[in-house]
Write a protein that holds these residues in place. Structure first.
Motif: not given
Length: 159
Positions: A42-71
């Motif tokens: 919930p916080r970065l190493e420097d203490g900054t709040p980071f509310p995104t608990l789950y972060y998508l890492t798969c570059s192919r999946l990220n790209s496909r989701i970007g297409s859905l958003e663009a649509d």
């Protein structure tokens, strides 16, 4: 980083094109065995709040989701959210579950979760990451987007 191997950290860095931040664990793996979602602190190493608990890492999946958003898929979902009380209630439950999971690690003292929950649909990447990490039936918009995306992993590893 806790709970993540050096190999997983290297794979995530290759997927993101940078070193991952505040990673606690791998929350979901693609069928190719590479991480596709990481759970972050919930916080970065420097203490900054980071509310995104789950972060998508798969570059192919990220790209496909970007297409859905663009649509315009988020706008369509947002419109349905305003018109369908059952969907709005399910989305509220997804928000509550997200907050409960994050607060169990460390409370940020805020009711802000991620992706616009519970009133807006702001980022499908967050919803898909949540759906993959939590499993089907938790995040309705993540589940919908995943159903539209099909077998994103079929072409083999993204990194």
């Amino acid at each position: 980083m806790t709970g993540i191997s050096d190999a997983d950290a290297a794979a995530v860095a290759a997927q993101l094109g940078r070193a991952p931040r505040a990673v606690r664990d791998v929350a979901h793996r693609c069928p190719c065995a590479l991480p596709s979602v990481v759970q972050t602190a919930p916080r970065l190493e420097d203490g900054t709040p980071f509310p995104t608990l789950y972060y998508l890492t798969c570059s192919r999946l990220n790209s496909r989701i970007g297409s859905l958003e663009a649509d315009g898929r988020m706008r369509e979902m947002q419109d349905r959210l305003a018109e369908d009380p059952e969907l709005a209630a399910a989305y509220r439950r997804a928000h509550d579950a997200y907050l409960a999971e994050r607060d169990a690690i460390e409370s940020l003292g805020t009711a802000v979760s991620a992706g616009g929950m519970p009133d807006r649909v702001k980022c499908l990447h967050v919803h898909v990451a949540h759906a993959l990490a939590a499993g089907p039936g938790v995040n309705p918009f993540g589940d919908e987007a995943l159903a539209e995306l099909g077998d994103w992993w079929a072409a083999g590893p993204c990194a």
